[in-house]
Design a protein around this motif. Sequence first.
Motif, PDB file in Angstrom:
ATOM      1  N   PHE A  10      14.986   5.599  -4.734  1.00 59.26           N
ATOM      2  CA  PHE A  10      14.291   4.537  -4.441  1.00 59.26           C
ATOM      3  C   PHE A  10      12.878   4.697  -4.102  1.00 59.26           C
ATOM      4  N   ALA A  11      12.417   5.547  -3.236  1.00 55.66           N
ATOM      5  CA  ALA A  11      11.289   5.929  -2.709  1.00 55.66           C
ATOM      6  C   ALA A  11      10.308   6.365  -3.962  1.00 55.66           C
ATOM      7  N   MET A  12      10.984   7.113  -4.760  1.00 55.14           N
ATOM      8  CA  MET A  12      10.512   7.983  -6.138  1.00 55.14           C
ATOM      9  C   MET A  12       9.880   6.437  -7.008  1.00 55.14           C
ATOM     10  N   GLY A  13      10.818   5.807  -7.162  1.00 54.76           N
ATOM     11  CA  GLY A  13      10.446   4.569  -7.817  1.00 54.76           C
ATOM     12  C   GLY A  13       9.350   3.675  -7.316  1.00 54.76           C
ATOM     13  N   VAL A  14       9.085   3.565  -6.164  1.00 52.14           N
ATOM     14  CA  VAL A  14       8.019   2.888  -5.681  1.00 52.14           C
ATOM     15  C   VAL A  14       6.798   3.752  -5.726  1.00 52.14           C
ATOM     16  N   SER A  15       7.059   5.152  -5.494  1.00 51.04           N
ATOM     17  CA  SER A  15       5.667   5.912  -5.796  1.00 51.04           C
ATOM     18  C   SER A  15       5.377   5.775  -7.101  1.00 51.04           C
ATOM     19  N   PRO A  45       0.894  -1.223   0.061  1.00 54.67           N
ATOM     20  CA  PRO A  45      -0.219  -0.054   0.173  1.00 54.67           C
ATOM     21  C   PRO A  45       0.803   1.170  -0.020  1.00 54.67           C
ATOM     22  N   GLU A  46       0.466   2.360  -0.539  1.00 55.34           N
ATOM     23  CA  GLU A  46       1.108   3.650  -0.834  1.00 55.34           C
ATOM     24  C   GLU A  46       1.556   3.955   0.570  1.00 55.34           C
ATOM     25  N   ALA A  47       0.380   3.834   1.661  1.00 48.85           N
ATOM     26  CA  ALA A  47       0.671   4.609   3.112  1.00 48.85           C
ATOM     27  C   ALA A  47       1.986   3.943   3.585  1.00 48.85           C
ATOM     28  N   GLY A  48       2.492   2.863   3.104  1.00 43.83           N
ATOM     29  CA  GLY A  48       3.750   2.357   3.681  1.00 43.83           C
ATOM     30  C   GLY A  48       4.935   3.080   3.343  1.00 43.83           C
ATOM     31  N   LEU A  49       4.956   3.821   1.970  1.00 46.39           N
ATOM     32  CA  LEU A  49       5.852   4.888   2.096  1.00 46.39           C
ATOM     33  C   LEU A  49       5.950   6.060   2.614  1.00 46.39           C
ATOM     34  N   SER A  50       4.847   6.359   3.628  1.00 47.26           N
ATOM     35  CA  SER A  50       5.276   7.505   4.146  1.00 47.26           C
ATOM     36  C   SER A  50       6.109   8.053   5.037  1.00 47.26           C
ATOM     37  N   TRP A  51       6.798   6.938   5.766  1.00 51.60           N
ATOM     38  CA  TRP A  51       7.861   7.322   6.740  1.00 51.60           C
ATOM     39  C   TRP A  51       9.265   7.369   5.832  1.00 51.60           C
ATOM     40  N   MET A  52       9.517   6.642   4.699  1.00 48.88           N
ATOM     41  CA  MET A  52      10.555   6.876   3.805  1.00 48.88           C
ATOM     42  C   MET A  52      10.323   8.348   3.457  1.00 48.88           C
ATOM     43  N   ASN A  53       9.105   8.766   2.727  1.00 48.08           N
ATOM     44  CA  ASN A  53       9.220   9.919   2.264  1.00 48.08           C
ATOM     45  C   ASN A  53       9.391  10.926   3.363  1.00 48.08           C
ATOM     46  N   PHE A  54       9.146  10.991   4.341  1.00 53.28           N
ATOM     47  CA  PHE A  54       9.223  11.738   5.592  1.00 53.28           C
ATOM     48  C   PHE A  54      10.895  11.923   5.639  1.00 53.28           C
ATOM     49  N   PHE A  55      11.193  10.636   5.787  1.00 52.16           N
ATOM     50  CA  PHE A  55      12.792  10.710   5.993  1.00 52.16           C
ATOM     51  C   PHE A  55      13.608  11.589   4.973  1.00 52.16           C
ATOM     52  N   VAL A  56      13.157  11.173   3.691  1.00 51.09           N
ATOM     53  CA  VAL A  56      13.909  11.845   2.737  1.00 51.09           C
ATOM     54  C   VAL A  56      13.684  13.331   2.407  1.00 51.09           C
ATOM     55  N   VAL A  57      12.353  13.924   2.818  1.00 54.36           N
ATOM     56  CA  VAL A  57      11.980  15.387   2.503  1.00 54.36           C
ATOM     57  C   VAL A  57      12.323  15.952   3.776  1.00 54.36           C
ATOM     58  N   TYR A  58      12.256  15.635   5.121  1.00 52.96           N
ATOM     59  CA  TYR A  58      12.161  16.191   6.247  1.00 52.96           C
ATOM     60  C   TYR A  58      13.579  16.289   7.024  1.00 52.96           C
ATOM     61  N   LEU A  59      14.268  15.083   6.540  1.00 50.90           N
ATOM     62  CA  LEU A  59      15.682  14.832   7.084  1.00 50.90           C
ATOM     63  C   LEU A  59      16.776  14.873   6.353  1.00 50.90           C
ATOM     64  N   ALA A  60      16.943  13.691   5.293  1.00 51.84           N
ATOM     65  CA  ALA A  60      18.087  13.437   4.438  1.00 51.84           C
ATOM     66  C   ALA A  60      18.453  14.539   3.653  1.00 51.84           C
ATOM     67  N   LEU A  61      17.432  15.032   2.885  1.00 51.35           N
ATOM     68  CA  LEU A  61      17.810  16.075   1.859  1.00 51.35           C
ATOM     69  C   LEU A  61      18.018  17.353   2.270  1.00 51.35           C
ATOM     70  N   PRO A  62      17.468  17.859   3.377  1.00 48.41           N
ATOM     71  CA  PRO A  62      17.711  19.068   4.187  1.00 48.41           C
ATOM     72  C   PRO A  62      19.005  19.033   4.912  1.00 48.41           C
ATOM     73  N   ALA A  63      19.163  17.953   5.453  1.00 43.31           N
ATOM     74  CA  ALA A  63      20.817  17.861   5.910  1.00 43.31           C
ATOM     75  C   ALA A  63      21.683  17.974   4.954  1.00 43.31           C
ATOM     76  N   LEU A  64      21.568  17.335   3.642  1.00 45.29           N
ATOM     77  CA  LEU A  64      22.737  17.503   2.679  1.00 45.29           C
ATOM     78  C   LEU A  64      22.523  19.010   2.220  1.00 45.29           C
ATOM     79  N   PHE A  65      21.465  19.712   2.317  1.00 46.07           N
ATOM     80  CA  PHE A  65      21.765  21.051   1.672  1.00 46.07           C
ATOM     81  C   PHE A  65      22.233  21.849   2.836  1.00 46.07           C
ATOM     82  N   PHE A  66      21.857  21.697   4.006  1.00 50.40           N
ATOM     83  CA  PHE A  66      22.317  22.482   5.079  1.00 50.40           C
ATOM     84  C   PHE A  66      23.984  22.321   5.298  1.00 50.40           C
TER      85      PHE A  66
END
Length: 316
Positions: free
Chosen positions: A210-215, A28-49
């Motif tokens: 990876f998350a984008m491919g699943v989405s 189910p697509e809902a299973g991606l919510s934590w992965m998307n949260f990690f990418v959007v709110y933690l991993a990519l912001p950390a990279l840019f900062f």
Amino acid sequence: MQDVVSLALPFFGLILLGFGAGKLRNLPEAGLSWMNFFVVYLALPALFFRLLSETPFEQLANVSFVAATTFTTYIVFAISFCIGVLATRGNIGESTILGIAGAYSNVGYMGPGLTLAVLGEQATVPTALILAFDNALMFILAPLLMALAGTENDSFLGTLKQIGTRIFTHPFILATIAGVLAAALEFRPPQAVDTLLRYLSNAAAPCALFAMGVSIALRPVGRIPLELPVVLAIKLVLHPVLIFLLLSFLGGFDPSWVATAVLMSCLPPATNVFVIAQQYGTYVQRASSFVLIGTAISIVTVTFFIWAITTGLLPT
């Protein structure tokens, strides 16, 4: 060509692995919510900062680069919007989604992974600037035009508040602002915090792709509209060509910045095209076709632009 394949294959390979996982497991697509949260709110912001904070501040204040790239994105949006008006017989809501599909690159999930892989850390600043300002542009255009179309029920002040909230609470934009301020103040986080940021940064690209491919695998694909080939041609070919021509005409930009702008603009439509369409209940299933088919075609077009840049065909 072997070098180009070595750059493109891992990049698109992660997307294909995610797509395969989404199709095989049928989760189910809902299973991606934590992965998307990690990418959007933690991993990519950390990279840019982390990368922006380590950049000399004078490199960040490049107003002419921001103006040129954002203006080109707006022009491409306007062209796609006008095509939408013709194709939908004046439907402003559907034309807005078509405008977004023709201009809004997948700069969040695909941008950093591609530009840093091809050009190295010298691509960090232009990548972050394009990401922040292209997102801000779409956060402005979408609600304003949807309000004009009558699909947004807020008042004018409510729409302005919504625009401001989306811009100044988006994690990518907040991370960019924080990184610029850290660079201006020459702030360096403690060693333990810096190590944590590096861990998060290293996870950003593979998890995002990876998350984008699943989405994409989980998105419903509706009928393919007649306007799809034209709008995708604008997104995947015209957008990067216009960026290249404008930056070359203005001159004075570092070659790696021009190359970064070309790579960011040649990316396929963002998955947010489907999200925005779903949010407003407009052009939903056809929007998913733009994301899926655009991503598939971009395997060829993005690889071509990587080749053109790495071989000097585009004289940046």
